[in-house]
Design an enzyme around this catalytic site. Sequence first.
Site, short mmCIF file in Angstrom:
data_model
loop_
_atom_site.label_atom_id
_atom_site.label_comp_id
_atom_site.label_asym_id
_atom_site.label_seq_id
_atom_site.Cartn_x
_atom_site.Cartn_y
_atom_site.Cartn_z
N GLU A 197 0.82 -1.21 0.00
CA GLU A 197 0.00 0.00 0.00
C GLU A 197 0.86 1.26 0.00
O GLU A 197 0.41 2.33 0.40
CB GLU A 197 -0.96 -0.03 1.19
CG GLU A 197 -2.04 -1.09 1.02
CD GLU A 197 -2.80 -1.37 2.31
OE1 GLU A 197 -3.84 -0.74 2.52
OE2 GLU A 197 -2.35 -2.21 3.10
N SER A 199 -6.57 -2.80 1.75
CA SER A 199 -6.92 -2.26 0.43
C SER A 199 -7.47 -3.34 -0.51
O SER A 199 -7.29 -3.26 -1.71
CB SER A 199 -5.72 -1.57 -0.22
OG SER A 199 -5.43 -0.37 0.47
N TYR A 252 -9.44 3.92 -4.66
CA TYR A 252 -8.51 5.04 -4.82
C TYR A 252 -8.63 5.80 -6.12
O TYR A 252 -7.83 6.67 -6.40
CB TYR A 252 -7.07 4.54 -4.61
CG TYR A 252 -6.91 3.88 -3.26
CD1 TYR A 252 -7.08 4.62 -2.09
CD2 TYR A 252 -6.62 2.52 -3.14
CE1 TYR A 252 -6.98 4.03 -0.85
CE2 TYR A 252 -6.50 1.91 -1.90
CZ TYR A 252 -6.68 2.69 -0.76
OH TYR A 252 -6.58 2.09 0.46
N ARG A 297 -11.28 2.76 12.03
CA ARG A 297 -12.40 2.75 11.07
C ARG A 297 -12.90 1.32 10.95
O ARG A 297 -12.11 0.39 10.73
CB ARG A 297 -11.94 3.26 9.72
CG ARG A 297 -13.10 3.80 8.86
CD ARG A 297 -12.70 3.97 7.43
NE ARG A 297 -12.60 2.68 6.79
CZ ARG A 297 -11.59 2.30 5.99
NH1 ARG A 297 -10.61 3.12 5.71
NH2 ARG A 297 -11.58 1.09 5.47
N ASP A 312 -15.22 -1.38 9.08
CA ASP A 312 -15.93 -1.68 7.83
C ASP A 312 -17.00 -2.74 8.10
O ASP A 312 -16.74 -3.73 8.78
CB ASP A 312 -14.94 -2.21 6.78
CG ASP A 312 -13.91 -1.16 6.37
OD1 ASP A 312 -14.15 0.03 6.65
OD2 ASP A 312 -12.87 -1.54 5.78
N GLU A 357 -14.09 -5.81 9.38
CA GLU A 357 -12.74 -5.59 9.90
C GLU A 357 -12.64 -4.23 10.57
O GLU A 357 -13.49 -3.36 10.36
CB GLU A 357 -11.72 -5.67 8.76
CG GLU A 357 -11.96 -4.62 7.69
CD GLU A 357 -10.69 -4.06 7.09
OE1 GLU A 357 -9.59 -4.40 7.53
OE2 GLU A 357 -10.81 -3.23 6.17
N ASN A 402 -9.81 -1.08 11.01
CA ASN A 402 -8.53 -0.52 10.52
C ASN A 402 -7.95 0.43 11.56
O ASN A 402 -8.66 1.32 12.04
CB ASN A 402 -8.77 0.28 9.24
CG ASN A 402 -9.34 -0.60 8.15
OD1 ASN A 402 -8.61 -1.34 7.51
ND2 ASN A 402 -10.65 -0.55 7.95
N GLY A 410 -7.07 5.26 5.81
CA GLY A 410 -6.56 6.10 4.72
C GLY A 410 -6.89 7.57 4.93
O GLY A 410 -7.93 7.91 5.51
N1 LIG Z 1 -17.92 -11.17 3.57
C1 LIG Z 1 -17.99 -10.26 2.60
N2 LIG Z 1 -19.11 -10.15 1.84
C2 LIG Z 1 -19.20 -9.25 0.84
N3 LIG Z 1 -18.20 -8.41 0.50
C3 LIG Z 1 -17.06 -8.46 1.22
C4 LIG Z 1 -16.89 -9.39 2.29
N4 LIG Z 1 -15.66 -9.21 2.81
C5 LIG Z 1 -15.08 -8.23 2.10
N5 LIG Z 1 -15.92 -7.77 1.14
C6 LIG Z 1 -15.60 -6.68 0.18
O1 LIG Z 1 -14.20 -6.53 0.09
C7 LIG Z 1 -13.78 -5.24 0.59
C8 LIG Z 1 -12.50 -5.36 1.39
O2 LIG Z 1 -12.69 -6.25 2.47
P1 LIG Z 1 -12.20 -5.95 3.95
O3 LIG Z 1 -12.61 -7.11 4.81
O4 LIG Z 1 -12.67 -4.61 4.39
O5 LIG Z 1 -10.60 -6.01 3.82
P2 LIG Z 1 -9.48 -4.90 3.51
O6 LIG Z 1 -10.18 -3.58 3.34
O7 LIG Z 1 -8.59 -4.93 4.70
O8 LIG Z 1 -8.79 -5.36 2.30
C9 LIG Z 1 -14.95 -4.77 1.44
O9 LIG Z 1 -14.94 -3.36 1.53
C10 LIG Z 1 -16.14 -5.36 0.70
O10 LIG Z 1 -16.51 -4.57 -0.40
MG LIG Z 2 -11.69 -2.74 4.54
#
Ligand SMILES: Nc1ncnc2c1ncn2[C@@H]1O[C@H](COP(=O)(O)OP(=O)(O)O)[C@@H](O)[C@H]1O
Ligand SMILES: [Mg+2]
Length: 314
Positions: A15, A151, A220, A259, A261, A274, A276, A280
């Site tokens: 990143e 990301s 991004y 943050r 999510d 998750e 963070n 960002g």
């Molecule tokens: N279980 C899930 N179901 C649907 N979409 C998901 C799921 N997990 C992740 N995503 C999608 O992938 C993106 C990134 O996942 P995330 O768990 O936030 O990991 P990171 O942001 O650390 O890479 C999320 O913002 C979402 O759009």
């Molecule tokens: Mg995320």
Amino acid sequence: MKEKIAVLMGGRSLEREVSLRSGHRVSEALKAKGHSVVKLDIDEHLVSTLKKEKVELVYIALHGKFGEDGTIQQLLEIMDIPYTGPGVFSSMMGFDKILSKELFVQEDIPTPEFFALSAGAFKEIGASAALDEVVSKLGTPVVVKPARQGSALGIKFAKNASELPSALIAALSYDDKVVLERYVEGMEVSVSIVGNIEPRALPPVEIIAKKGFFDFESMYTMGMTDYFVPARIDEAMTSRVQELAVKAHKLLRCRDVSRVDMRIDAKAGPLVLELNTSPGMTETSLLPMAAAEAGMEFPELVEELVGFALARGK
Ligand SMILES: Nc1ncnc2c1ncn2[C@@H]1O[C@H](COP(=O)(O)OP(=O)(O)O)[C@@H](O)[C@H]1O
Ligand SMILES: [Mg+2]
């Protein structure tokens, strides 16, 4: 001139480019607020550079490995330099989706159902033969993600059992631990938390990726995602997601900022994907967007985070 602040950015993390964008923007804001700023693209000389520059405070604008996983935080503790954002424990826990999700489950913070497996489980004890069971338990698509990455790098959605092996290989190229997670249909929201003693939740941001999912490009690239701040949810749901975010923040013993999510499932309600610990700070980032909605412009947000770290350093 106020305090001399080093803004840590870049490094070798995947990143890197995002962090450089966060770091430059933060540096400009700090300068505008009258601080003396040294921008540091981190490398193997980081510790000696910090000593030489005699910085009074570090602003961590790093994302990913080293910057967000507790490593840099640990070094700064050793050096007695106050720094912005959550400490070593919170960073380690937040960065590892397996550890944080296990804690969420224990403390009744709803999170999508999941299984955690390591590269060794596949190589040495034949975990591949259990993938049919994984699919029947989680349903399809199965979300496959590296345990420690950000990301959305390395995240794949396997539509069926036959797509799982390649999704796993992709995720395992980022980390030797992976999360296999139930796919959650429904609105995506992200809730930022700011605060020292009493963490406060900012307005939720609703995220609609125009193409595919909220992947690296959608995150991004200006115009690739629609954001609604505040999210188009009613008051009760707003309170619910904000309460959940604060609960997750406190559970991981975070301070200053985080943050969270989430996705809102029609039946199960909000599920935490998750947390963070180094959100960002780019032009398209969610925390600055939420702060602006709450009446806090970017320089004020940065100044508040610096203020928390300074208060600790005294
Ligand atoms: N279980 C899930 N179901 C649907 N979409 C998901 C799921 N997990 C992740 N995503 C999608 O992938 C993106 C990134 O996942 P995330 O768990 O936030 O990991 P990171 O942001 O650390 O890479 C999320 O913002 C979402 O759009
Ligand atoms: Mg995320």
